[in-house]
Design an enzyme around this catalytic site. Structure first.
Site, PDB file in Angstrom:
ATOM      1  CD  GLN A  94     -40.725 -26.529 -14.397  1.00  0.00           C
ATOM      2  OE1 GLN A  94     -41.605 -27.235 -13.886  1.00  0.00           O
ATOM      3  NE2 GLN A  94     -40.621 -26.330 -15.696  1.00  0.00           N
ATOM      4  CG  HIS A 100     -35.183 -27.107 -17.845  1.00  0.00           C
ATOM      5  ND1 HIS A 100     -36.336 -26.379 -17.655  1.00  0.00           N
ATOM      6  CD2 HIS A 100     -34.564 -27.142 -16.638  1.00  0.00           C
ATOM      7  CE1 HIS A 100     -36.416 -25.990 -16.399  1.00  0.00           C
ATOM      8  NE2 HIS A 100     -35.354 -26.446 -15.743  1.00  0.00           N
ATOM      9  CG  HIS A 102     -31.314 -29.713 -14.531  1.00  0.00           C
ATOM     10  ND1 HIS A 102     -30.656 -28.531 -14.225  1.00  0.00           N
ATOM     11  CD2 HIS A 102     -32.629 -29.448 -14.364  1.00  0.00           C
ATOM     12  CE1 HIS A 102     -31.559 -27.602 -13.879  1.00  0.00           C
ATOM     13  NE2 HIS A 102     -32.758 -28.140 -13.945  1.00  0.00           N
TER      14      HIS A 102
HETATM   15  P1  5GP Z   1     -34.983 -25.336 -12.902  1.00  0.00           P
HETATM   16  O1  5GP Z   1     -34.776 -24.873 -11.479  1.00  0.00           O
HETATM   17  O2  5GP Z   1     -36.130 -24.617 -13.572  1.00  0.00           O
HETATM   18  O3  5GP Z   1     -35.077 -26.830 -13.020  1.00  0.00           O
HETATM   19  O4  5GP Z   1     -33.652 -24.985 -13.651  1.00  0.00           O
HETATM   20  C1  5GP Z   1     -33.482 -23.841 -14.431  1.00  0.00           C
HETATM   21  C2  5GP Z   1     -32.015 -23.776 -14.796  1.00  0.00           C
HETATM   22  O5  5GP Z   1     -31.872 -22.817 -15.825  1.00  0.00           O
HETATM   23  C3  5GP Z   1     -31.121 -23.350 -13.641  1.00  0.00           C
HETATM   24  O6  5GP Z   1     -30.131 -24.346 -13.407  1.00  0.00           O
HETATM   25  C4  5GP Z   1     -30.508 -22.032 -14.131  1.00  0.00           C
HETATM   26  O7  5GP Z   1     -29.172 -21.865 -13.731  1.00  0.00           O
HETATM   27  C5  5GP Z   1     -30.669 -22.129 -15.638  1.00  0.00           C
HETATM   28  N1  5GP Z   1     -30.825 -20.845 -16.309  1.00  0.00           N
HETATM   29  C6  5GP Z   1     -31.685 -19.847 -15.950  1.00  0.00           C
HETATM   30  N2  5GP Z   1     -31.572 -18.817 -16.804  1.00  0.00           N
HETATM   31  C7  5GP Z   1     -30.634 -19.170 -17.722  1.00  0.00           C
HETATM   32  C8  5GP Z   1     -30.089 -18.501 -18.857  1.00  0.00           C
HETATM   33  O8  5GP Z   1     -30.431 -17.373 -19.217  1.00  0.00           O
HETATM   34  N3  5GP Z   1     -29.130 -19.175 -19.559  1.00  0.00           N
HETATM   35  C9  5GP Z   1     -28.722 -20.431 -19.203  1.00  0.00           C
HETATM   36  N4  5GP Z   1     -27.780 -20.989 -19.977  1.00  0.00           N
HETATM   37  N5  5GP Z   1     -29.218 -21.085 -18.137  1.00  0.00           N
HETATM   38  C10 5GP Z   1     -30.159 -20.463 -17.406  1.00  0.00           C
END
Ligand code: 5GP
Ligand code: ZN
Length: 114
Positions: A94, A100, A102
């Site tokens: 994360q 969030h 996905h």
């Molecule tokens: P995690 O690894 O926390 O589950 O996923 C975070 C997701 O947020 C990643 O897939 C990354 O590409 C996306 N993300 C990070 N920063 C931004 C942003 O500023 N805008 C958008 N639209 N997605 C983001």
């Protein structure tokens, strides 16, 4: 939360492509998609991770899942399927500490995940 990227997206303080919104939730395209379809569904309420949710958040998180699957139907992923993922905490990878979900689809995926 002042420094949270996803709170800023919800408030339109930083740009994103928002594909879904209601009073509790926002869905927007991931900036770095890992598949032809990659949308993030977030609650407007700032919660850091699924592990922090209380029983009172159950309806909200249920609504999040419901709207992700409805959106999957809208973009024609019903037949081929798709993946829904909550990365929760450091070991899961994360990166953004605002819950969030996905929604990833449009290609064949492998299991187990990396
Ligand atoms: P995690 O690894 O926390 O589950 O996923 C975070 C997701 O947020 C990643 O897939 C990354 O590409 C996306 N993300 C990070 N920063 C931004 C942003 O500023 N805008 C958008 N639209 N997605 C983001
Ligand atoms: Zn936030």
């Amino acid at each position: 939360m002042k420094e949270c990227i996803f709170c800023k997206i919800i408030q339109r303080e930083i740009p994103s492509t928002i594909v879904f919104e209601n009073e509790n939730l926002v869905g927007f395209n991931d900036i770095n998609p890992v598949a032809p379809q990659h949308v993030l569904f977030v609650p407007k309420k700032h919660l850091e991770k699924i592990h922090d949710m209380s029983k009172d958040d159950s309806l909200l998180i249920g609504e999040l899942v419901y709207h992700a699957k409805e959106y999957a139907r809208k973009i024609n992923l019903t037949e081929n399927g798709y993946r829904l993922v909550f990365n929760t905490g450091r070991d899961a990878g994360q990166d953004v500490f605002h819950i969030h979900l996905h929604l990833i689809g449009g290609r064949i995926m492998t299991w187990p995940p990396g």
